[in-house]
Design a protein around this motif. Structure first.
Motif, PDB file in Angstrom:
ATOM      1  N   GLY A   1      44.767  35.908  32.360  1.00 54.01           N
ATOM      2  CA  GLY A   1      44.755  34.276  33.365  1.00 54.01           C
ATOM      3  C   GLY A   1      45.015  35.038  34.456  1.00 54.01           C
ATOM      4  N   GLN A   2      46.460  36.180  34.825  1.00 52.57           N
ATOM      5  CA  GLN A   2      46.669  36.138  35.853  1.00 52.57           C
ATOM      6  C   GLN A   2      45.506  37.963  36.443  1.00 52.57           C
ATOM      7  OE1 GLN A   2      49.757  38.774  34.103  1.00 52.57           O
ATOM      8  NE2 GLN A   2      51.445  37.294  34.881  1.00 52.57           N
ATOM      9  N   LEU A   3      44.520  38.189  35.357  1.00 52.49           N
ATOM     10  CA  LEU A   3      43.372  39.253  36.063  1.00 52.49           C
ATOM     11  C   LEU A   3      42.638  37.988  36.954  1.00 52.49           C
ATOM     12  CD1 LEU A   3      42.439  41.806  36.857  1.00 52.49           C
ATOM     13  CD2 LEU A   3      41.086  41.802  34.441  1.00 52.49           C
ATOM     14  N   ILE A   4      42.577  37.301  36.088  1.00 51.59           N
ATOM     15  CA  ILE A   4      40.905  36.561  36.729  1.00 51.59           C
ATOM     16  C   ILE A   4      41.643  35.753  38.263  1.00 51.59           C
ATOM     17  CG2 ILE A   4      40.209  34.088  36.144  1.00 51.59           C
ATOM     18  CD1 ILE A   4      40.002  35.168  32.965  1.00 51.59           C
ATOM     19  N   HIS A   5      43.021  35.225  38.090  1.00 52.02           N
ATOM     20  CA  HIS A   5      43.683  34.667  39.165  1.00 52.02           C
ATOM     21  C   HIS A   5      43.426  35.544  40.555  1.00 52.02           C
ATOM     22  CE1 HIS A   5      45.832  32.230  42.236  1.00 52.02           C
ATOM     23  NE2 HIS A   5      47.312  33.263  42.189  1.00 52.02           N
ATOM     24  N   GLN A   6      43.947  36.606  40.339  1.00 56.37           N
ATOM     25  CA  GLN A   6      43.563  37.524  41.437  1.00 56.37           C
ATOM     26  C   GLN A   6      42.141  37.877  42.142  1.00 56.37           C
ATOM     27  OE1 GLN A   6      46.174  41.429  40.426  1.00 56.37           O
ATOM     28  NE2 GLN A   6      47.747  40.254  39.737  1.00 56.37           N
ATOM     29  N   LEU A   7      41.341  38.101  41.220  1.00 56.08           N
ATOM     30  CA  LEU A   7      40.468  38.589  40.996  1.00 56.08           C
ATOM     31  C   LEU A   7      39.425  37.181  41.807  1.00 56.08           C
ATOM     32  CD1 LEU A   7      38.679  40.305  38.120  1.00 56.08           C
ATOM     33  CD2 LEU A   7      39.099  41.286  40.766  1.00 56.08           C
ATOM     34  N   GLN A   8      39.544  35.634  42.270  1.00 60.92           N
ATOM     35  CA  GLN A   8      38.739  34.386  42.512  1.00 60.92           C
ATOM     36  C   GLN A   8      39.600  34.873  43.780  1.00 60.92           C
ATOM     37  OE1 GLN A   8      40.563  31.500  39.332  1.00 60.92           O
ATOM     38  NE2 GLN A   8      39.107  31.902  38.442  1.00 60.92           N
ATOM     39  N   THR A   9      40.382  34.965  43.841  1.00 62.66           N
ATOM     40  CA  THR A   9      40.946  35.515  45.805  1.00 62.66           C
ATOM     41  C   THR A   9      39.993  35.824  46.238  1.00 62.66           C
ATOM     42  OG1 THR A   9      42.554  36.624  45.649  1.00 62.66           O
ATOM     43  CG2 THR A   9      43.508  34.752  45.015  1.00 62.66           C
ATOM     44  N   LEU A  10      39.144  36.828  45.945  1.00 61.48           N
ATOM     45  CA  LEU A  10      37.901  37.876  46.376  1.00 61.48           C
ATOM     46  C   LEU A  10      37.025  37.589  46.351  1.00 61.48           C
ATOM     47  CD1 LEU A  10      39.457  40.867  44.510  1.00 61.48           C
ATOM     48  CD2 LEU A  10      40.319  40.624  46.575  1.00 61.48           C
ATOM     49  N   ASP A  11      36.005  37.769  47.199  1.00 67.24           N
ATOM     50  CA  ASP A  11      34.207  38.138  47.376  1.00 67.24           C
ATOM     51  C   ASP A  11      34.014  38.380  46.530  1.00 67.24           C
ATOM     52  OD1 ASP A  11      31.640  38.603  48.102  1.00 67.24           O
ATOM     53  OD2 ASP A  11      32.241  39.262  49.910  1.00 67.24           O
ATOM     54  N   PRO A  12      33.162  37.957  45.359  1.00 62.35           N
ATOM     55  CA  PRO A  12      32.830  38.417  44.369  1.00 62.35           C
ATOM     56  C   PRO A  12      31.490  38.538  44.232  1.00 62.35           C
ATOM     57  CG  PRO A  12      32.394  35.535  45.137  1.00 62.35           C
ATOM     58  CD  PRO A  12      32.829  36.269  45.740  1.00 62.35           C
ATOM     59  N   ASP A  13      31.110  39.326  45.252  1.00 62.20           N
ATOM     60  CA  ASP A  13      29.977  40.324  45.747  1.00 62.20           C
ATOM     61  C   ASP A  13      30.731  42.009  46.296  1.00 62.20           C
ATOM     62  OD1 ASP A  13      27.640  38.649  45.319  1.00 62.20           O
ATOM     63  OD2 ASP A  13      27.977  37.855  47.224  1.00 62.20           O
ATOM     64  N   LEU A  14      31.608  42.343  45.650  1.00 60.37           N
ATOM     65  CA  LEU A  14      32.098  43.463  46.085  1.00 60.37           C
ATOM     66  C   LEU A  14      32.472  43.816  44.597  1.00 60.37           C
ATOM     67  CD1 LEU A  14      35.622  42.420  47.718  1.00 60.37           C
ATOM     68  CD2 LEU A  14      33.585  43.522  48.918  1.00 60.37           C
ATOM     69  N   PRO A  15      32.164  45.025  45.132  1.00 58.87           N
ATOM     70  CA  PRO A  15      32.134  46.433  44.076  1.00 58.87           C
ATOM     71  C   PRO A  15      33.216  46.111  42.938  1.00 58.87           C
ATOM     72  CG  PRO A  15      31.888  47.559  45.772  1.00 58.87           C
ATOM     73  CD  PRO A  15      31.301  46.197  46.252  1.00 58.87           C
ATOM     74  N   ALA A  16      33.525  46.877  41.951  1.00 54.02           N
ATOM     75  CA  ALA A  16      34.883  46.565  41.140  1.00 54.02           C
ATOM     76  C   ALA A  16      34.639  48.004  41.157  1.00 54.02           C
ATOM     77  CB  ALA A  16      35.051  45.805  40.194  1.00 54.02           C
ATOM     78  N   TYR A  17      36.371  49.091  40.457  1.00 51.92           N
ATOM     79  CA  TYR A  17      36.618  50.054  40.399  1.00 51.92           C
ATOM     80  C   TYR A  17      38.218  49.632  39.838  1.00 51.92           C
ATOM     81  CZ  TYR A  17      32.570  51.657  42.678  1.00 51.92           C
ATOM     82  OH  TYR A  17      31.326  51.384  42.855  1.00 51.92           O
TER      83      TYR A  17
ATOM     84  N   PRO B   1      43.757  60.301  42.594  1.00 51.44           N
ATOM     85  CA  PRO B   1      43.363  58.907  42.821  1.00 51.44           C
ATOM     86  C   PRO B   1      41.268  59.374  43.235  1.00 51.44           C
ATOM     87  CG  PRO B   1      44.068  60.439  44.692  1.00 51.44           C
ATOM     88  CD  PRO B   1      44.095  61.299  43.420  1.00 51.44           C
ATOM     89  N   TYR B   2      41.012  59.331  41.689  1.00 51.28           N
ATOM     90  CA  TYR B   2      39.524  58.716  42.008  1.00 51.28           C
ATOM     91  C   TYR B   2      39.274  57.331  41.502  1.00 51.28           C
ATOM     92  CZ  TYR B   2      37.957  63.359  43.017  1.00 51.28           C
ATOM     93  OH  TYR B   2      37.950  64.985  44.294  1.00 51.28           O
ATOM     94  N   ALA B   3      38.131  56.506  42.131  1.00 49.25           N
ATOM     95  CA  ALA B   3      37.749  55.424  41.730  1.00 49.25           C
ATOM     96  C   ALA B   3      37.210  55.360  40.730  1.00 49.25           C
ATOM     97  CB  ALA B   3      36.854  54.739  42.622  1.00 49.25           C
ATOM     98  N   HIS B   4      37.299  54.749  39.336  1.00 51.62           N
ATOM     99  CA  HIS B   4      36.508  54.695  37.963  1.00 51.62           C
ATOM    100  C   HIS B   4      35.006  53.812  37.644  1.00 51.62           C
ATOM    101  CE1 HIS B   4      38.480  58.101  36.683  1.00 51.62           C
ATOM    102  NE2 HIS B   4      38.962  57.761  37.826  1.00 51.62           N
ATOM    103  N   ARG B   5      34.310  53.704  37.572  1.00 52.18           N
ATOM    104  CA  ARG B   5      33.128  52.359  37.914  1.00 52.18           C
ATOM    105  C   ARG B   5      33.978  52.201  35.827  1.00 52.18           C
ATOM    106  NH1 ARG B   5      30.157  56.924  38.988  1.00 52.18           N
ATOM    107  NH2 ARG B   5      29.326  57.372  36.001  1.00 52.18           N
ATOM    108  N   ILE B   6      33.987  51.052  35.819  1.00 47.48           N
ATOM    109  CA  ILE B   6      34.290  49.660  35.206  1.00 47.48           C
ATOM    110  C   ILE B   6      32.643  49.350  34.171  1.00 47.48           C
ATOM    111  CG2 ILE B   6      35.022  46.910  33.935  1.00 47.48           C
ATOM    112  CD1 ILE B   6      36.641  47.281  37.186  1.00 47.48           C
ATOM    113  N   GLY B   7      33.910  49.844  32.149  1.00 48.69           N
ATOM    114  CA  GLY B   7      32.310  49.633  31.799  1.00 48.69           C
ATOM    115  C   GLY B   7      32.775  48.392  30.901  1.00 48.69           C
ATOM    116  N   ARG B   8      32.582  48.062  30.138  1.00 48.27           N
ATOM    117  CA  ARG B   8      32.715  47.159  28.783  1.00 48.27           C
ATOM    118  C   ARG B   8      33.842  46.576  28.458  1.00 48.27           C
ATOM    119  NH1 ARG B   8      29.425  48.345  22.746  1.00 48.27           N
ATOM    120  NH2 ARG B   8      29.619  46.204  22.976  1.00 48.27           N
ATOM    121  N   VAL B   9      34.122  45.516  28.309  1.00 47.35           N
ATOM    122  CA  VAL B   9      34.968  44.978  27.391  1.00 47.35           C
ATOM    123  C   VAL B   9      35.361  44.382  26.548  1.00 47.35           C
ATOM    124  CG1 VAL B   9      36.800  42.871  28.191  1.00 47.35           C
ATOM    125  CG2 VAL B   9      35.579  44.184  29.973  1.00 47.35           C
ATOM    126  N   ALA B  10      35.987  44.940  26.021  1.00 43.75           N
ATOM    127  CA  ALA B  10      36.219  44.266  24.341  1.00 43.75           C
ATOM    128  C   ALA B  10      37.614  43.996  23.804  1.00 43.75           C
ATOM    129  CB  ALA B  10      36.324  45.410  23.235  1.00 43.75           C
TER     130      ALA B  10
END
Length: 75
Positions: free
Chosen positions: A8-24, A32-41
């Motif tokens: 719920g906290q993660l969803i709340h934080q993400l809802q304030t952002l542009d939904p078309d932005l890539p997420a890493y 300090p590298y950006a890593h692509r997000i994979g599957r969620v389990a």
């Protein structure tokens, strides 16, 4: 913020952002590298059910403004 973030906290934080932005994922301030997000389990962690977000490969180094916002020293 707690060391444990809820879905719920993660969803709340993400809802304030542009939904078309890539997420890493930003994982390690010493590498300090950006890593692509994979599957969620969902599985059972040490304290019960938990959400796990998989890393799906490394991208470029994190931009300086992102490292600053995270409180990570520049490389």
């Amino acid at each position: 913020m707690s060391t444990h973030i809820t879905a719920g906290q993660l969803i709340h934080q993400l809802q304030t952002l542009d939904p078309d932005l890539p997420a890493y994922l930003a994982i390690n301030p010493d590498w300090p590298y950006a890593h692509r997000i994979g599957r969620v389990a969902v599985g059972h962690g040490l304290n019960g059910p938990a959400i796990y977000i998989a890393e799906d490969g490394q991208e470029d180094i994190l931009p300086p403004d992102v490292r600053t916002e995270l409180g990570w020293a520049a490389v």
